[in-house]
Design a protein around this motif. Structure first.
Motif, PDB file in Angstrom:
ATOM      1  N   GLU A 142      37.707  58.283  40.619  1.00 14.96           N
ATOM      2  CA  GLU A 142      38.696  58.429  41.679  1.00 14.96           C
ATOM      3  C   GLU A 142      38.221  59.354  42.789  1.00 14.96           C
ATOM      4  O   GLU A 142      38.908  59.544  43.788  1.00 14.96           O
ATOM      5  CB  GLU A 142      40.010  58.960  41.093  1.00 14.96           C
ATOM      6  N   GLY A 143      37.052  59.966  42.601  1.00 16.93           N
ATOM      7  CA  GLY A 143      36.509  60.854  43.620  1.00 16.93           C
ATOM      8  C   GLY A 143      37.080  62.255  43.594  1.00 16.93           C
ATOM      9  O   GLY A 143      36.934  63.006  44.561  1.00 16.93           O
ATOM     10  N   LEU A 144      37.731  62.639  42.500  1.00 19.03           N
ATOM     11  CA  LEU A 144      38.345  63.958  42.425  1.00 19.03           C
ATOM     12  C   LEU A 144      37.425  65.020  41.837  1.00 19.03           C
ATOM     13  O   LEU A 144      37.575  66.202  42.141  1.00 19.03           O
ATOM     14  CB  LEU A 144      39.642  63.904  41.615  1.00 19.03           C
ATOM     15  N   ILE A 145      36.496  64.608  40.981  1.00 22.04           N
ATOM     16  CA  ILE A 145      35.557  65.566  40.400  1.00 22.04           C
ATOM     17  C   ILE A 145      34.156  64.969  40.411  1.00 22.04           C
ATOM     18  O   ILE A 145      33.990  63.758  40.556  1.00 22.04           O
ATOM     19  CB  ILE A 145      35.933  65.966  38.942  1.00 22.04           C
ATOM     20  N   GLU A 146      33.178  65.850  40.271  1.00 23.24           N
ATOM     21  CA  GLU A 146      31.795  65.449  40.039  1.00 23.24           C
ATOM     22  C   GLU A 146      31.418  65.945  38.661  1.00 23.24           C
ATOM     23  O   GLU A 146      31.822  67.040  38.256  1.00 23.24           O
ATOM     24  CB  GLU A 146      30.850  66.085  41.065  1.00 23.24           C
ATOM     25  N   LEU A 147      30.681  65.135  37.938  1.00 18.30           N
ATOM     26  CA  LEU A 147      30.159  65.549  36.642  1.00 18.30           C
ATOM     27  C   LEU A 147      28.697  65.877  36.843  1.00 18.30           C
ATOM     28  O   LEU A 147      27.896  65.003  37.162  1.00 18.30           O
ATOM     29  CB  LEU A 147      30.338  64.430  35.610  1.00 18.30           C
ATOM     30  N   ARG A 148      28.359  67.159  36.716  1.00 14.35           N
ATOM     31  CA  ARG A 148      27.001  67.622  36.973  1.00 14.35           C
ATOM     32  C   ARG A 148      26.395  68.167  35.699  1.00 14.35           C
ATOM     33  O   ARG A 148      26.990  69.024  35.042  1.00 14.35           O
ATOM     34  CB  ARG A 148      27.013  68.730  38.024  1.00 14.35           C
ATOM     35  N   ARG A 149      25.205  67.682  35.381  1.00 17.38           N
ATOM     36  CA  ARG A 149      24.510  68.166  34.194  1.00 17.38           C
ATOM     37  C   ARG A 149      24.212  69.658  34.378  1.00 17.38           C
ATOM     38  O   ARG A 149      23.684  70.078  35.389  1.00 17.38           O
ATOM     39  CB  ARG A 149      23.214  67.389  34.010  1.00 17.38           C
ATOM     40  N   ARG A 203      26.272  71.992  34.980  1.00 13.01           N
ATOM     41  CA  ARG A 203      27.390  72.678  35.655  1.00 13.01           C
ATOM     42  C   ARG A 203      28.726  72.180  35.165  1.00 13.01           C
ATOM     43  O   ARG A 203      29.745  72.816  35.381  1.00 13.01           O
ATOM     44  CB  ARG A 203      27.314  72.449  37.168  1.00 13.01           C
ATOM     45  N   GLY A 204      28.747  71.001  34.547  1.00 12.02           N
ATOM     46  CA  GLY A 204      30.004  70.465  34.036  1.00 12.02           C
ATOM     47  C   GLY A 204      30.787  69.725  35.097  1.00 12.02           C
ATOM     48  O   GLY A 204      30.223  69.182  36.044  1.00 12.02           O
ATOM     49  N   ALA A 205      32.087  69.750  34.943  1.00  8.63           N
ATOM     50  CA  ALA A 205      32.991  69.040  35.849  1.00  8.63           C
ATOM     51  C   ALA A 205      33.442  69.990  36.958  1.00  8.63           C
ATOM     52  O   ALA A 205      33.977  71.064  36.689  1.00  8.63           O
ATOM     53  CB  ALA A 205      34.199  68.516  35.085  1.00  8.63           C
ATOM     54  N   VAL A 206      33.226  69.566  38.199  1.00 11.49           N
ATOM     55  CA  VAL A 206      33.568  70.390  39.364  1.00 11.49           C
ATOM     56  C   VAL A 206      34.510  69.601  40.252  1.00 11.49           C
ATOM     57  O   VAL A 206      34.270  68.432  40.570  1.00 11.49           O
ATOM     58  CB  VAL A 206      32.296  70.771  40.159  1.00 11.49           C
ATOM     59  N   VAL A 207      35.602  70.226  40.651  1.00 11.85           N
ATOM     60  CA  VAL A 207      36.587  69.582  41.524  1.00 11.85           C
ATOM     61  C   VAL A 207      35.980  69.408  42.914  1.00 11.85           C
ATOM     62  O   VAL A 207      35.426  70.351  43.479  1.00 11.85           O
ATOM     63  CB  VAL A 207      37.885  70.421  41.610  1.00 11.85           C
ATOM     64  N   VAL A 208      36.071  68.188  43.442  1.00 12.62           N
ATOM     65  CA  VAL A 208      35.538  67.929  44.781  1.00 12.62           C
ATOM     66  C   VAL A 208      36.584  67.338  45.711  1.00 12.62           C
ATOM     67  O   VAL A 208      36.399  67.337  46.919  1.00 12.62           O
ATOM     68  CB  VAL A 208      34.307  66.981  44.757  1.00 12.62           C
ATOM     69  N   GLY A 209      37.667  66.818  45.170  1.00 15.14           N
ATOM     70  CA  GLY A 209      38.642  66.138  46.011  1.00 15.14           C
ATOM     71  C   GLY A 209      40.036  66.701  45.862  1.00 15.14           C
ATOM     72  O   GLY A 209      40.336  67.450  44.945  1.00 15.14           O
TER      73      GLY A 209
END
Length: 118
Positions: A63-70, A72-78
């Motif tokens: 949905e474009g609300l978070i990014e899953l980064r190896r 760093r984990g889940a980061v809110v983007v939206g």
């Protein structure tokens, strides 16, 4: 941020987790740049399988609300209040939740949406 799941609910647990994050974003409890709990720690605290949490997080990513980064984990983007597809998906999920509370079938909800499009 408080995550709540109801195992007795007909809504899948992963969807409930995603809904908790959407609500927190909409209410300003979390903002772009904030990190969400790791899938493993959240699964442990909720007493669910880590894959259940990952399904919820993947839905939010789609949905474009978070990014899953190896690493760093889940980061809110939206921000679902900012408009676009994420905001529309938030309203769709609310519609589905309301329809379930009313006991409507999937076909009845689709008919209502089609009537609204007409």
């Amino acid at each position: 941020m408080l995550f709540r799941v109801d195992p007795a609910s007909p809504q899948p647990l992963g969807d409930q987790i995603a809904a908790s994050v959407r609500r927190a974003i909409a209410e300003g409890e979390v903002a772009p740049g904030d990190r969400l709990p790791s899938a493993r720690s959240l699964a442990d605290s909720l007493g669910v399988n880590v894959h259940t949490v990952l399904r919820g997080y993947q839905r939010l990513r789609d949905e474009g609300l978070i990014e899953l980064r190896r690493g760093r984990g889940a980061v809110v983007v939206g921000d679902p209040g900012a408009g676009g597809l994420a905001a529309l998906m938030l309203r769709v999920r609310e519609l589905v939740a309301d329809a379930r509370e009313l006991g409507l079938t999937e076909e009845e909800v689709v008919r209502l949406v089609r009537r609204g499009l007409g």
